[in-house]
Design a protein around this motif. Structure first.
Motif, PDB file in Angstrom:
ATOM      1  N   ALA A   1       1.264 -11.425  -7.911  1.00 43.07           N
ATOM      2  CA  ALA A   1       0.001 -10.686  -8.007  1.00 43.07           C
ATOM      3  C   ALA A   1      -0.426 -10.167  -6.638  1.00 43.07           C
ATOM      4  O   ALA A   1      -0.888  -9.031  -6.497  1.00 43.07           O
ATOM      5  CB  ALA A   1      -1.089 -11.581  -8.602  1.00 43.07           C
ATOM      6  N   ALA A   2      -0.237 -10.994  -5.619  1.00 47.00           N
ATOM      7  CA  ALA A   2      -0.596 -10.570  -4.262  1.00 47.00           C
ATOM      8  C   ALA A   2       0.283  -9.417  -3.798  1.00 47.00           C
ATOM      9  O   ALA A   2      -0.209  -8.447  -3.209  1.00 47.00           O
ATOM     10  CB  ALA A   2      -0.467 -11.757  -3.301  1.00 47.00           C
ATOM     11  N   VAL A   3       1.575  -9.509  -4.086  1.00 47.86           N
ATOM     12  CA  VAL A   3       2.509  -8.457  -3.687  1.00 47.86           C
ATOM     13  C   VAL A   3       2.187  -7.156  -4.417  1.00 47.86           C
ATOM     14  O   VAL A   3       2.194  -6.074  -3.815  1.00 47.86           O
ATOM     15  CB  VAL A   3       3.964  -8.898  -3.958  1.00 47.86           C
ATOM     16  CG1 VAL A   3       4.917  -7.718  -3.813  1.00 47.86           C
ATOM     17  CG2 VAL A   3       4.368 -10.022  -3.015  1.00 47.86           C
ATOM     18  N   LEU A   4       1.898  -7.249  -5.707  1.00 46.62           N
ATOM     19  CA  LEU A   4       1.553  -6.040  -6.463  1.00 46.62           C
ATOM     20  C   LEU A   4       0.254  -5.443  -5.935  1.00 46.62           C
ATOM     21  O   LEU A   4       0.107  -4.205  -5.901  1.00 46.62           O
ATOM     22  CB  LEU A   4       1.425  -6.387  -7.951  1.00 46.62           C
ATOM     23  CG  LEU A   4       2.726  -6.739  -8.680  1.00 46.62           C
ATOM     24  CD1 LEU A   4       2.421  -7.171 -10.101  1.00 46.62           C
ATOM     25  CD2 LEU A   4       3.678  -5.548  -8.683  1.00 46.62           C
ATOM     26  N   GLY A   5      -0.683  -6.271  -5.538  1.00 47.03           N
ATOM     27  CA  GLY A   5      -1.928  -5.752  -4.977  1.00 47.03           C
ATOM     28  C   GLY A   5      -1.681  -5.031  -3.670  1.00 47.03           C
ATOM     29  O   GLY A   5      -2.249  -3.953  -3.422  1.00 47.03           O
ATOM     30  N   GLU A   6      -0.819  -5.581  -2.835  1.00 48.44           N
ATOM     31  CA  GLU A   6      -0.481  -4.921  -1.574  1.00 48.44           C
ATOM     32  C   GLU A   6       0.229  -3.603  -1.831  1.00 48.44           C
ATOM     33  O   GLU A   6      -0.034  -2.592  -1.161  1.00 48.44           O
ATOM     34  CB  GLU A   6       0.403  -5.842  -0.739  1.00 48.44           C
ATOM     35  CG  GLU A   6      -0.298  -7.120  -0.270  1.00 48.44           C
ATOM     36  CD  GLU A   6       0.692  -8.137   0.280  1.00 48.44           C
ATOM     37  OE1 GLU A   6       1.888  -7.815   0.316  1.00 48.44           O
ATOM     38  OE2 GLU A   6       0.254  -9.227   0.667  1.00 48.44           O
ATOM     39  N   SER A   7       1.131  -3.606  -2.821  1.00 49.52           N
ATOM     40  CA  SER A   7       1.875  -2.382  -3.137  1.00 49.52           C
ATOM     41  C   SER A   7       0.929  -1.310  -3.654  1.00 49.52           C
ATOM     42  O   SER A   7       1.032  -0.139  -3.285  1.00 49.52           O
ATOM     43  CB  SER A   7       2.953  -2.692  -4.193  1.00 49.52           C
ATOM     44  OG  SER A   7       3.598  -1.506  -4.618  1.00 49.52           O
ATOM     45  N   GLN A   8      -0.032  -1.696  -4.515  1.00 50.73           N
ATOM     46  CA  GLN A   8      -0.992  -0.739  -5.066  1.00 50.73           C
ATOM     47  C   GLN A   8      -1.885  -0.159  -3.952  1.00 50.73           C
ATOM     48  O   GLN A   8      -2.201   1.029  -3.935  1.00 50.73           O
ATOM     49  CB  GLN A   8      -1.858  -1.419  -6.130  1.00 50.73           C
ATOM     50  CG  GLN A   8      -2.836  -0.490  -6.809  1.00 50.73           C
ATOM     51  CD  GLN A   8      -2.124   0.618  -7.596  1.00 50.73           C
ATOM     52  OE1 GLN A   8      -1.076   0.367  -8.176  1.00 50.73           O
ATOM     53  NE2 GLN A   8      -2.691   1.803  -7.604  1.00 50.73           N
ATOM     54  N   ALA A   9      -2.258  -1.036  -3.011  1.00 52.35           N
ATOM     55  CA  ALA A   9      -3.075  -0.576  -1.898  1.00 52.35           C
ATOM     56  C   ALA A   9      -2.312   0.448  -1.063  1.00 52.35           C
ATOM     57  O   ALA A   9      -2.878   1.434  -0.570  1.00 52.35           O
ATOM     58  CB  ALA A   9      -3.504  -1.759  -1.031  1.00 52.35           C
ATOM     59  N   THR A  10      -1.043   0.191  -0.891  1.00 56.05           N
ATOM     60  CA  THR A  10      -0.201   1.128  -0.135  1.00 56.05           C
ATOM     61  C   THR A  10      -0.126   2.463  -0.831  1.00 56.05           C
ATOM     62  O   THR A  10      -0.261   3.527  -0.205  1.00 56.05           O
ATOM     63  CB  THR A  10       1.214   0.551   0.043  1.00 56.05           C
ATOM     64  OG1 THR A  10       1.142  -0.686   0.761  1.00 56.05           O
ATOM     65  CG2 THR A  10       2.108   1.524   0.808  1.00 56.05           C
ATOM     66  N   TYR A  11       0.077   2.436  -2.159  1.00 53.97           N
ATOM     67  CA  TYR A  11       0.145   3.685  -2.925  1.00 53.97           C
ATOM     68  C   TYR A  11      -1.186   4.424  -2.875  1.00 53.97           C
ATOM     69  O   TYR A  11      -1.267   5.642  -2.846  1.00 53.97           O
ATOM     70  CB  TYR A  11       0.508   3.395  -4.390  1.00 53.97           C
ATOM     71  CG  TYR A  11       1.995   3.374  -4.631  1.00 53.97           C
ATOM     72  CD1 TYR A  11       2.730   4.554  -4.605  1.00 53.97           C
ATOM     73  CD2 TYR A  11       2.662   2.182  -4.907  1.00 53.97           C
ATOM     74  CE1 TYR A  11       4.112   4.538  -4.831  1.00 53.97           C
ATOM     75  CE2 TYR A  11       4.032   2.164  -5.133  1.00 53.97           C
ATOM     76  CZ  TYR A  11       4.749   3.350  -5.103  1.00 53.97           C
ATOM     77  OH  TYR A  11       6.081   3.319  -5.329  1.00 53.97           O
TER      78      TYR A  11
END
Length: 442
Positions: free
Chosen positions: A430-440
């Motif tokens: 969940a943390a990794v997906l949140g970081e990825s979404q923030a990057t996008y």
């Protein structure tokens, strides 16, 4: 859109010479996959040979899988199997490996029952299957309602499916394949000179609408998983089985191959297409997922014609499956301690898979894994997720090598993931997906 062979000069005055010239162009990289070869008459005029000579050349190259014919689209260089790109990357040091798709070693036999070496003088070709194991295999299939009148053996699922496709189809023919699907099978089909037609899957296995489209495109065979679909985890419900049989009705010439590779640890009932009155069918089973990954033995139940063609080719190649291996598998299948291990593996596999699905769902993360030992998580950026989880100590499989036209995702093997570890992994994801979404999102 095909490129045209304008830079490479094809030479030769005989069918063998012309074929050799074209093959050399492929080897040198001058004729890349998708390159359109000249029409028969045009090349014949250029080389000063008869059209029949060029037609013979193209026929031989098709037989060997070097070229494919697309009707009015002409003859093109065949796609090369993408073996290198689908090989998994090495597992980094210091991380939990959840990418391999392997069973938990704790539930595999730690020692093999002793087996007798085959006598030096024996007609193995005349009696290629040990009667005891043939009887056990028949019961194995009958347990799940699969017809067992015609049974034979192979050196694992890939060996068996490769032989089935090679005796049934000719280079250039099309095969319907699950997408996403098992990466080794996705590599095998083009390696045999065959064309792959992707068929979308969901939680109930291959989708009827996608199968219907593949059949309309002219596929000669369908390869599918009735349960434990790798990597998506789908399995045929009774309703899905009925819908797929309805789609297959009226296509008696199509060979339907079921890969039930994890039959004993799937954790769900089997609703097989093989019981639906198909004219041409086969189901392959192996023991590598529940008895040992190095036991390269598989069983094949099929219709009479498929049996004859498979065993005819087997007789001309390896001849038979090692009797020592057959004896070992027989002893394991009848060993009470081993059967108890398999029962434990089936229970643990389901609990661990469901534990991760529950933890992911609690965090709003969509995932798929209705059966088997893997969970598929759709993501936008596979590399970002794989590398992000690596920093948290987890190693999962990027979905690229499992996909043809389907959307990105990652595969997480849960067979060795204790239920207590599901929460921490889900939180890290969940943390990794949140970081990825923030990057996008910038």
């Amino acid at each position: 859109m095909f490129s045209v062979a304008t830079q490479y000069e094809i030479t030769g005055t005989t069918a063998k010479g012309i074929a050799s010239s074209i093959e050399q162009g492929v080897v040198d990289g001058a004729l890349v996959p998708g390159t359109a070869l000249p029409p028969v008459r045009r090349l014949a005029e250029r080389l000063g040979v008869s059209p029949g000579t060029v037609a013979t050349t193209y026929k031989e190259l098709r037989r060997r899988g070097i070229v494919m014919t697309h009707g009015r689209g002409g003859t093109v260089i065949a796609e090369a199997p993408a073996v290198a790109s689908r090989r998994p990357p090495p597992v980094p040091d210091g991380v939990r490996d959840l990418a391999g798709g392997h069973p938990d070693p704790a539930f595999l036999p730690s020692a093999l029952p002793s087996a007798r070496l085959s006598p030096g003088i024996r007609s193995h070709r005349a009696r290629p299957r040990l009667a005891g194991l043939e009887e056990l295999a028949g019961g194995w299939y009958e347990r799940d309602g699969v017809p067992s009148e015609h049974i034979t053996f192979a050196q694992g699922a890939l060996d068996c499916i490769a032989r089935l496709l090679s005796v049934e189809l000719t280079p250039g023919d099309a095969v319907a394949m699950e997408d996403p699907g098992y990466h080794h099978l996705l590599d095998l089909v083009p390696a045999l000179g065959l064309r792959t037609v992707p068929v979308a899957v969901d939680d109930e296995g291959i989708r009827p609408d996608a199968l219907r489209a593949a059949l309309r495109s002219g596929v000669r065979a369908v390869v599918c998983s009735p349960r434990s679909q790798n990597p998506y985890g789908g399995w045929f419900t009774e309703e899905r089985r009925a819908a797929l049989l309805e789609v297959l009705d009226g296509t008696p010439e199509v060979l339907v191959i079921e890969d039930d590779h994890a039959a004993d640890i799937a954790g769900v009932p089997l609703h097989s297409l093989t019981t639906g009155g198909l004219a041409r069918w086969a189901q392959v089973r192996t023991v590598s997922k529940h008895l040992g990954t190095d036991l390269r033995w598989g069983a094949l139940a099929c219709d009479r014609t498929t049996l004859a063609r498979h065993d005819g080719r087997l007789l001309l190649t390896s001849g038979w499956v090692s009797h020592v291996l057959q004896e070992t598998v027989t002893r394991l299948m009848t060993d009470p301690e081993t059967r108890a291990l398999v029962d434990g593996a089936r229970t643990a596999c389901a609990l661990r898979r469901e534990a991760l699905l529950t933890e992911l769902s609690a965090r709003g993360i969509a995932a798929h894994g209705a059966s088997g030992m893997n969970v598929w998580v759709p993501v936008r950026d596979e590399a970002a997720v794989v590398n992000g989880l690596r920093t948290h100590g987890w190693w999962v499989a990027a979905g690229a090598r499992f996909r043809l036209a389907s959307a990105p995702g990652v595969r997480i093997t849960t067979a060795g993931l204790a239920a207590a570890d599901a929460g921490p992994l889900a939180a890290d994801l969940a943390a990794v997906l949140g970081e990825s979404q923030a990057t996008y999102g910038g």
